[in-house]
Design a protein around this motif. Sequence first.
Motif, PDB file in Angstrom:
ATOM      1  N   UNK A  71       1.946   5.591   5.885  1.00  0.00           N
ATOM      2  CA  UNK A  71       2.329   4.858   4.675  1.00  0.00           C
ATOM      3  C   UNK A  71       1.120   4.729   3.742  1.00  0.00           C
ATOM      4  N   UNK A  72      -0.035   4.368   4.322  1.00  0.00           N
ATOM      5  CA  UNK A  72      -1.260   4.250   3.514  1.00  0.00           C
ATOM      6  C   UNK A  72      -1.677   5.617   2.980  1.00  0.00           C
ATOM      7  N   UNK A  73      -1.623   6.606   3.833  1.00  0.00           N
ATOM      8  CA  UNK A  73      -2.004   7.982   3.449  1.00  0.00           C
ATOM      9  C   UNK A  73      -1.162   8.475   2.267  1.00  0.00           C
ATOM     10  N   UNK A  74       0.149   8.244   2.339  1.00  0.00           N
ATOM     11  CA  UNK A  74       1.036   8.714   1.265  1.00  0.00           C
ATOM     12  C   UNK A  74       0.700   8.046  -0.066  1.00  0.00           C
ATOM     13  N   UNK A  75       0.420   6.741  -0.016  1.00  0.00           N
ATOM     14  CA  UNK A  75       0.064   6.020  -1.254  1.00  0.00           C
ATOM     15  C   UNK A  75      -1.243   6.564  -1.824  1.00  0.00           C
ATOM     16  N   UNK A  76      -2.218   6.747  -0.949  1.00  0.00           N
ATOM     17  CA  UNK A  76      -3.537   7.229  -1.399  1.00  0.00           C
ATOM     18  C   UNK A  76      -3.414   8.642  -1.967  1.00  0.00           C
ATOM     19  N   UNK A  77      -2.676   9.514  -1.256  1.00  0.00           N
ATOM     20  CA  UNK A  77      -2.549  10.901  -1.725  1.00  0.00           C
ATOM     21  C   UNK A  77      -1.785  10.979  -3.056  1.00  0.00           C
ATOM     22  N   UNK A  78      -0.783  10.105  -3.224  1.00  0.00           N
ATOM     23  CA  UNK A  78      -0.075  10.076  -4.509  1.00  0.00           C
ATOM     24  C   UNK A  78      -1.045   9.761  -5.642  1.00  0.00           C
ATOM     25  N   UNK A  79      -1.910   8.780  -5.411  1.00  0.00           N
ATOM     26  CA  UNK A  79      -2.875   8.408  -6.454  1.00  0.00           C
ATOM     27  C   UNK A  79      -3.818   9.568  -6.744  1.00  0.00           C
ATOM     28  N   UNK A  80      -4.237  10.271  -5.701  1.00  0.00           N
ATOM     29  CA  UNK A  80      -5.136  11.418  -5.892  1.00  0.00           C
ATOM     30  C   UNK A  80      -4.405  12.514  -6.660  1.00  0.00           C
ATOM     31  N   UNK A  81      -3.200  12.832  -6.210  1.00  0.00           N
ATOM     32  CA  UNK A  81      -2.461  13.928  -6.838  1.00  0.00           C
ATOM     33  C   UNK A  81      -2.087  13.638  -8.289  1.00  0.00           C
ATOM     34  N   UNK A  82      -1.878  12.361  -8.603  1.00  0.00           N
ATOM     35  CA  UNK A  82      -1.552  11.993  -9.985  1.00  0.00           C
ATOM     36  C   UNK A  82      -2.785  11.533 -10.760  1.00  0.00           C
ATOM     37  N   UNK A  83      -3.965  11.778 -10.151  1.00  0.00           N
ATOM     38  CA  UNK A  83      -5.263  11.497 -10.786  1.00  0.00           C
ATOM     39  C   UNK A  83      -5.343  10.070 -11.327  1.00  0.00           C
ATOM     40  N   UNK A  84      -4.889   9.117 -10.505  1.00  0.00           N
ATOM     41  CA  UNK A  84      -5.004   7.710 -10.877  1.00  0.00           C
ATOM     42  C   UNK A  84      -6.299   7.152 -10.289  1.00  0.00           C
ATOM     43  N   UNK A  85      -6.992   6.355 -11.082  1.00  0.00           N
ATOM     44  CA  UNK A  85      -8.209   5.713 -10.595  1.00  0.00           C
ATOM     45  C   UNK A  85      -7.827   4.390  -9.944  1.00  0.00           C
ATOM     46  N   UNK A  86      -7.960   4.315  -8.628  1.00  0.00           N
ATOM     47  CA  UNK A  86      -7.523   3.138  -7.878  1.00  0.00           C
ATOM     48  C   UNK A  86      -8.571   2.827  -6.812  1.00  0.00           C
ATOM     49  N   UNK A  87      -8.751   1.566  -6.534  1.00  0.00           N
ATOM     50  CA  UNK A  87      -9.621   1.170  -5.433  1.00  0.00           C
ATOM     51  C   UNK A  87      -8.737   0.673  -4.303  1.00  0.00           C
ATOM     52  N   UNK A  88      -8.968   1.152  -3.083  1.00  0.00           N
ATOM     53  CA  UNK A  88      -8.193   0.717  -1.928  1.00  0.00           C
ATOM     54  C   UNK A  88      -9.063  -0.136  -1.020  1.00  0.00           C
ATOM     55  N   UNK A  89      -8.482  -1.165  -0.483  1.00  0.00           N
ATOM     56  CA  UNK A  89      -9.151  -1.985   0.527  1.00  0.00           C
ATOM     57  C   UNK A  89      -8.237  -2.004   1.743  1.00  0.00           C
ATOM     58  N   UNK A  90      -8.685  -1.396   2.817  1.00  0.00           N
ATOM     59  CA  UNK A  90      -7.877  -1.328   4.026  1.00  0.00           C
ATOM     60  C   UNK A  90      -8.426  -2.323   5.028  1.00  0.00           C
ATOM     61  N   UNK A  91      -7.595  -3.265   5.402  1.00  0.00           N
ATOM     62  CA  UNK A  91      -8.025  -4.341   6.297  1.00  0.00           C
ATOM     63  C   UNK A  91      -7.173  -4.306   7.566  1.00  0.00           C
ATOM     64  N   UNK A  92      -7.736  -4.723   8.645  1.00  0.00           N
ATOM     65  CA  UNK A  92      -7.000  -4.791   9.902  1.00  0.00           C
ATOM     66  C   UNK A  92      -7.969  -5.023  11.045  1.00  0.00           C
ATOM     67  N   UNK A  93      -7.456  -5.466  12.185  1.00  0.00           N
ATOM     68  CA  UNK A  93      -8.323  -5.714  13.337  1.00  0.00           C
ATOM     69  C   UNK A  93      -9.049  -4.440  13.776  1.00  0.00           C
ATOM     70  N   UNK A  94     -10.193  -4.601  14.425  1.00  0.00           N
ATOM     71  CA  UNK A  94     -10.968  -3.467  14.920  1.00  0.00           C
ATOM     72  C   UNK A  94     -10.143  -2.609  15.878  1.00  0.00           C
ATOM     73  N   UNK A  95     -10.332  -1.315  15.779  1.00  0.00           N
ATOM     74  CA  UNK A  95      -9.695  -0.386  16.700  1.00  0.00           C
ATOM     75  C   UNK A  95      -8.232  -0.115  16.433  1.00  0.00           C
ATOM     76  N   UNK A  96      -7.752  -0.458  15.250  1.00  0.00           N
ATOM     77  CA  UNK A  96      -6.329  -0.246  14.956  1.00  0.00           C
ATOM     78  C   UNK A  96      -6.085   1.031  14.148  1.00  0.00           C
ATOM     79  N   UNK A  97      -7.141   1.822  13.899  1.00  0.00           N
ATOM     80  CA  UNK A  97      -6.929   3.129  13.282  1.00  0.00           C
ATOM     81  C   UNK A  97      -7.176   3.206  11.792  1.00  0.00           C
ATOM     82  N   UNK A  98      -7.969   2.307  11.252  1.00  0.00           N
ATOM     83  CA  UNK A  98      -8.252   2.353   9.805  1.00  0.00           C
ATOM     84  C   UNK A  98      -9.085   3.590   9.454  1.00  0.00           C
ATOM     85  N   UNK A  99     -10.079   3.864  10.261  1.00  0.00           N
ATOM     86  CA  UNK A  99     -10.979   4.983   9.966  1.00  0.00           C
ATOM     87  C   UNK A  99     -10.320   6.317  10.253  1.00  0.00           C
ATOM     88  N   UNK A 100      -9.527   6.381  11.299  1.00  0.00           N
ATOM     89  CA  UNK A 100      -8.876   7.624  11.724  1.00  0.00           C
ATOM     90  C   UNK A 100      -8.121   8.244  10.576  1.00  0.00           C
TER      91      UNK A 100
END
Length: 82
Positions: free
Chosen positions: A53-82
């Motif tokens: 879900x996060x990937x799709x939102x981010x890729x849409x912004x990239x593909x439509x050349x929108x300037x957006x800042x993302x902040x991804x929050x969540x407990x350690x080890x839940x796959x934010x970096x992956x």
Amino acid sequence: MGRSVKDFDLPIVYLIVAEDRLTEKREILDELAVTVPLEDYSAATTLNEEQLAAYDIIMDCINFEQSVIFFIDGPGGTGKTY
Ligand SMILES: Nc1ncnc2c1ncn2[C@@H]1O[C@H](COP(=O)(O)OP(=O)(O)OP(=O)(O)O)[C@@H](O)[C@H]1O
């Protein structure tokens, strides 16, 4: 005043830049020069539901050349970096 950068023992940096990219910032050029490992291209197929879900939102912004800042929050080890 009056000193040249050549007066300092700095390494010489050669950068070949396509003419249409001359106005881009160095940070962007550095990122564009990164070689993406082949397995990274297929990594999107292994994302879990929330990551996708996060990937799709981010890729849409990239593909439509929108300037957006993302902040991804969540407990350690839940796959934010992956
Ligand atoms: N979709 C996935 N498929 C397989 N492995 C995954 C997936 N998502 C995460 N992992 C694995 O789970 C582990 C934790 O993931 P990751 O390092 O991305 O978490 P994180 O939220 O960034 O952690 P931290 O906040 O501690 O840095 C890693 O070993 C990662 O490879």
